[in-house]
Design a protein around this motif. Structure first.
Motif, PDB file in Angstrom:
ATOM      1  N   GLU A  41      95.279 -28.789  42.766  1.00 23.04           N
ATOM      2  CA  GLU A  41      94.879 -27.521  42.160  1.00 23.04           C
ATOM      3  C   GLU A  41      94.109 -27.754  40.873  1.00 23.04           C
ATOM      4  OE1 GLU A  41      96.586 -23.128  40.912  1.00 23.04           O
ATOM      5  OE2 GLU A  41      98.016 -24.754  41.183  1.00 23.04           O
ATOM      6  N   THR A  42      94.600 -28.683  40.053  1.00 21.51           N
ATOM      7  CA  THR A  42      93.930 -28.967  38.779  1.00 21.51           C
ATOM      8  C   THR A  42      92.588 -29.654  38.987  1.00 21.51           C
ATOM      9  OG1 THR A  42      95.982 -29.071  37.514  1.00 21.51           O
ATOM     10  CG2 THR A  42      94.114 -30.271  36.631  1.00 21.51           C
ATOM     11  N   THR A  43      92.525 -30.656  39.878  1.00 16.64           N
ATOM     12  CA  THR A  43      91.268 -31.365  40.083  1.00 16.64           C
ATOM     13  C   THR A  43      90.224 -30.476  40.744  1.00 16.64           C
ATOM     14  OG1 THR A  43      92.102 -32.288  42.172  1.00 16.64           O
ATOM     15  CG2 THR A  43      92.371 -33.629  40.190  1.00 16.64           C
ATOM     16  N   GLY A  44      90.698 -29.460  41.485  1.00 17.44           N
ATOM     17  CA  GLY A  44      89.747 -28.566  42.140  1.00 17.44           C
ATOM     18  C   GLY A  44      89.306 -27.386  41.308  1.00 17.44           C
ATOM     19  N   LEU A  45      90.014 -27.104  40.206  1.00 23.07           N
ATOM     20  CA  LEU A  45      89.710 -25.906  39.411  1.00 23.07           C
ATOM     21  C   LEU A  45      88.300 -25.892  38.824  1.00 23.07           C
ATOM     22  CD1 LEU A  45      92.877 -24.759  37.421  1.00 23.07           C
ATOM     23  CD2 LEU A  45      91.422 -23.383  38.905  1.00 23.07           C
ATOM     24  N   PRO A  46      87.802 -26.995  38.242  1.00 23.70           N
ATOM     25  CA  PRO A  46      86.435 -26.931  37.681  1.00 23.70           C
ATOM     26  C   PRO A  46      85.389 -26.517  38.703  1.00 23.70           C
ATOM     27  CG  PRO A  46      87.573 -28.876  36.873  1.00 23.70           C
ATOM     28  CD  PRO A  46      88.446 -28.288  37.948  1.00 23.70           C
ATOM     29  N   GLY A  47      85.448 -27.089  39.896  1.00 25.43           N
ATOM     30  CA  GLY A  47      84.496 -26.711  40.935  1.00 25.43           C
ATOM     31  C   GLY A  47      84.671 -25.276  41.382  1.00 25.43           C
ATOM     32  N   ALA A  48      85.927 -24.835  41.448  1.00 30.36           N
ATOM     33  CA  ALA A  48      86.203 -23.459  41.859  1.00 30.36           C
ATOM     34  C   ALA A  48      85.643 -22.462  40.850  1.00 30.36           C
ATOM     35  CB  ALA A  48      87.715 -23.264  42.018  1.00 30.36           C
ATOM     36  N   VAL A  49      85.865 -22.725  39.561  1.00 27.25           N
ATOM     37  CA  VAL A  49      85.385 -21.810  38.518  1.00 27.25           C
ATOM     38  C   VAL A  49      83.862 -21.835  38.437  1.00 27.25           C
ATOM     39  CG1 VAL A  49      85.401 -21.353  36.036  1.00 27.25           C
ATOM     40  CG2 VAL A  49      87.539 -21.897  37.215  1.00 27.25           C
ATOM     41  N   SER A  50      83.270 -23.011  38.610  1.00 30.05           N
ATOM     42  CA  SER A  50      81.808 -23.107  38.619  1.00 30.05           C
ATOM     43  C   SER A  50      81.220 -22.299  39.776  1.00 30.05           C
ATOM     44  CB  SER A  50      81.390 -24.576  38.740  1.00 30.05           C
ATOM     45  OG  SER A  50      79.984 -24.698  38.829  1.00 30.05           O
ATOM     46  N   TRP A  51      81.866 -22.352  40.932  1.00 31.04           N
ATOM     47  CA  TRP A  51      81.429 -21.556  42.089  1.00 31.04           C
ATOM     48  C   TRP A  51      81.505 -20.064  41.770  1.00 31.04           C
ATOM     49  CZ3 TRP A  51      79.596 -22.217  47.107  1.00 31.04           C
ATOM     50  CH2 TRP A  51      79.751 -21.135  47.979  1.00 31.04           C
ATOM     51  N   LEU A  52      82.607 -19.633  41.164  1.00 29.29           N
ATOM     52  CA  LEU A  52      82.743 -18.228  40.793  1.00 29.29           C
ATOM     53  C   LEU A  52      81.633 -17.793  39.853  1.00 29.29           C
ATOM     54  CD1 LEU A  52      86.601 -17.873  40.176  1.00 29.29           C
ATOM     55  CD2 LEU A  52      85.287 -16.888  42.055  1.00 29.29           C
ATOM     56  N   ALA A  53      81.360 -18.618  38.831  1.00 33.90           N
ATOM     57  CA  ALA A  53      80.312 -18.282  37.870  1.00 33.90           C
ATOM     58  C   ALA A  53      78.958 -18.142  38.556  1.00 33.90           C
ATOM     59  CB  ALA A  53      80.253 -19.343  36.775  1.00 33.90           C
ATOM     60  N   ASP A  54      78.687 -19.028  39.502  1.00 36.19           N
ATOM     61  CA  ASP A  54      77.412 -18.970  40.224  1.00 36.19           C
ATOM     62  C   ASP A  54      77.312 -17.718  41.088  1.00 36.19           C
ATOM     63  OD1 ASP A  54      76.549 -21.333  39.110  1.00 36.19           O
ATOM     64  OD2 ASP A  54      77.041 -22.568  40.861  1.00 36.19           O
ATOM     65  N   ARG A  55      78.403 -17.358  41.732  1.00 45.10           N
ATOM     66  CA  ARG A  55      78.365 -16.178  42.606  1.00 45.10           C
ATOM     67  C   ARG A  55      78.251 -14.902  41.778  1.00 45.10           C
ATOM     68  NH1 ARG A  55      78.080 -20.066  44.757  1.00 45.10           N
ATOM     69  NH2 ARG A  55      75.924 -19.412  44.409  1.00 45.10           N
ATOM     70  N   PHE A  56      78.978 -14.821  40.659  1.00 42.45           N
ATOM     71  CA  PHE A  56      78.883 -13.636  39.812  1.00 42.45           C
ATOM     72  C   PHE A  56      77.493 -13.509  39.197  1.00 42.45           C
ATOM     73  CE2 PHE A  56      83.726 -13.867  39.052  1.00 42.45           C
ATOM     74  CZ  PHE A  56      83.965 -12.963  40.069  1.00 42.45           C
ATOM     75  N   ALA A  57      76.830 -14.647  38.971  1.00 38.25           N
ATOM     76  CA  ALA A  57      75.477 -14.635  38.397  1.00 38.25           C
ATOM     77  C   ALA A  57      74.392 -14.559  39.468  1.00 38.25           C
ATOM     78  CB  ALA A  57      75.264 -15.887  37.537  1.00 38.25           C
ATOM     79  N   GLU A  58      74.792 -14.547  40.732  1.00 32.69           N
ATOM     80  CA  GLU A  58      73.874 -14.469  41.885  1.00 32.69           C
ATOM     81  C   GLU A  58      72.883 -15.610  41.895  1.00 32.69           C
ATOM     82  OE1 GLU A  58      72.124 -10.594  41.990  1.00 32.69           O
ATOM     83  OE2 GLU A  58      74.038  -9.587  42.354  1.00 32.69           O
ATOM     84  N   ARG A  59      73.374 -16.819  41.601  1.00 35.29           N
ATOM     85  CA  ARG A  59      72.516 -18.004  41.671  1.00 35.29           C
ATOM     86  C   ARG A  59      72.355 -18.431  43.126  1.00 35.29           C
ATOM     87  NH1 ARG A  59      76.015 -19.584  37.082  1.00 35.29           N
ATOM     88  NH2 ARG A  59      74.850 -19.107  35.183  1.00 35.29           N
ATOM     89  N   PRO A  60      71.334 -19.242  43.417  1.00 33.55           N
ATOM     90  CA  PRO A  60      71.100 -19.673  44.798  1.00 33.55           C
ATOM     91  C   PRO A  60      72.320 -20.387  45.383  1.00 33.55           C
ATOM     92  CG  PRO A  60      69.192 -20.168  43.439  1.00 33.55           C
ATOM     93  CD  PRO A  60      70.263 -19.713  42.495  1.00 33.55           C
TER      94      PRO A  60
END
Length: 402
Positions: free
Chosen positions: A378-397
């Motif tokens: 859970e901890t090692t995966g959190l940075p990638g998970a949060v980065s994905w959320l930020a990209d989706r909320f910002a509507e990045r490619p």
């Protein structure tokens, strides 16, 4: 990033072993006298997501970033019957400076335990909740956060652990209910993400799968799910005889029996010792349970059946089949799925099968393998998970691995 509370508690346990968004126009009720977690009886009629009562909550870890509110709301169980469910709404106190209105994350929590004292909303206040880390990280990004306790944490009830339809309903109705909490600013335009790990990864995946049919008005933009128990039968059988997994296997069997009365006859398969063990497990939180069943098997608690023999019963097998995510509708939103490379609790193979099934149905997905075992994943995966959320909320490619 600090290691989850759960991981450090698990270490102690192993040492011990070794040695629209509103669903109704009805006004929100405030907290009632007596036990907040005692659902009204009879339960007044209410559409899914209608608030029953609320009260302010003091969560020290998030006191500087969010106002916490404990809520009780209407939802639906696996049989679509009206039930009362509790949870926590974390409303950020700082203004949102990003694009559009503030996004919200519907965080589905991992395994808590079956005891009433294990409800996440109670543990947030007691500072013992293992999911504080992701909540703090999501709030640090300015996003609002809601956390359902799931079905079964109102007084006198039993959690329906890993029952997918029930989990999906309670998670989605948590978002509906939060819209009626004063100050959230949630509207029909609010962008939502579902997110979870382990049991929570299953719950968030189920919510994303059922959202188009159960909560079509919810503006869900993505799902992030880690350590997903997509095939509960596969997971239950893999835990048999493991170092720490038998208690989790019992959780799953108890939860499915609770969710599907008359269709999952666990009690009749248990010995006298087994029934006493189940009664004990129902009062425990997860760390105590993990420490209690090293190297045990289902046959140690049954009348002689192995877990494979019990699971092969037609009535039991049909319940498992209904709770296999790979056979359910694929989400209509992009999905980030991650899994620990050395996961010893939730097999990675059945998670890959879910990814392949949903990719084949057209869901844009990324499958990421992260370092560690199930707990550290859970901890090692959190940075990638949060980065994905930020990209989706910002509507990045979006790039996928399908």
């Amino acid at each position: 990033m600090r290691r989850p509370v759960f991981a450090s508690l698990l270490g102690l346990a192993l040492l011990a072993v070794a040695g629209p968004m509103t669903a109704s126009a009805a006004p929100a009720a405030t907290s009632a006298p007596g036990d907040f977690y005692q659902a009204p009886s009879p339960l007044p009629a209410g559409r899914p997501g209608t608030l029953i009562r609320t009260r302010p909550a003091t969560v020290l870890a998030t006191a500087l970033t969010a106002k916490a509110t404990t809520i009780m709301y209407h939802s639906r169980d696996a049989q679509n019957a009206d039930i009362a469910v509790t949870g926590t709404v974390f409303t950020p106190t700082l203004p949102w400076l990003g694009r559009g209105s503030r996004p919200w994350v519907n965080l589905a929590v991992g395994t808590q335990g079956l005891g009433q004292q294990c409800a996440p909303s109670k543990q947030f206040v007691a500072t013992t909740e293992q999911e504080l880390e992701p909540v703090e990280l999501l709030l640090a990004n300015g996003w609002g956060v809601v956390v359902s306790d799931y079905e079964g944490y109102t007084a006198g009830s039993t959690p329906t652990y890993v029952a997918g339809v029930s989990e999906a309903h309670t998670v989605l109705d948590m978002a509906r209910a939060a819209a009626s909490v004063p100050g959230t600013g949630i509207s029909a335009a609010t962008r939502w993400a579902t997110m979870g790990y382990s049991q929570g990864g299953g719950a968030s995946s189920w919510a994303a799968s059922l959202a188009p049919s159960y909560a079509p008005e919810l503006n869900l933009v993505t799902d992030v799910s880690g350590g997903v128990p997509a095939d509960v039968r596969n997971v239950a059988e893999s835990l048999d005889g493991s170092l720490i997994g038998e208690g989790l296997q019992l959780y799953a069997l108890i939860g499915l029996q609770q969710a599907y009365p008359g269709r999952f006859p666990l009690d009749e398969a248990l010995s006298v010792e087994g029934r006493a063990t189940v009664a004990s497990v129902k009062a425990q939180c997860v760390v105590q349970t993990l420490a209690s069943f090293p190297l045990k098997r289902f046959s140690d608690y049954s009348t002689g059946q192995t877990i494979q023999q019990f699971n092969a019963r037609p009535d039991v097998a049909s319940v498992y089949a209904e709770n296999n995510l790979s056979t359910r509708p694929a989400p209509a939103v992009p999905v980030f799925q991650y899994h620990a490379a050395l996961d010893e609790i939730v097999p990675i193979g059945q998670a890959r099968a879910l990814n392949q099934a949903w990719c084949a149905k057209g869901t844009p997905m990324v499958f990421s393998v992260v370092p560690g075992d199930h707990i550290t994943g859970e901890t090692t995966g959190l940075p990638g998970a949060v980065s994905w959320l930020a990209d989706r909320f910002a509507e990045r490619p979006l790039q996928t691995t399908c």
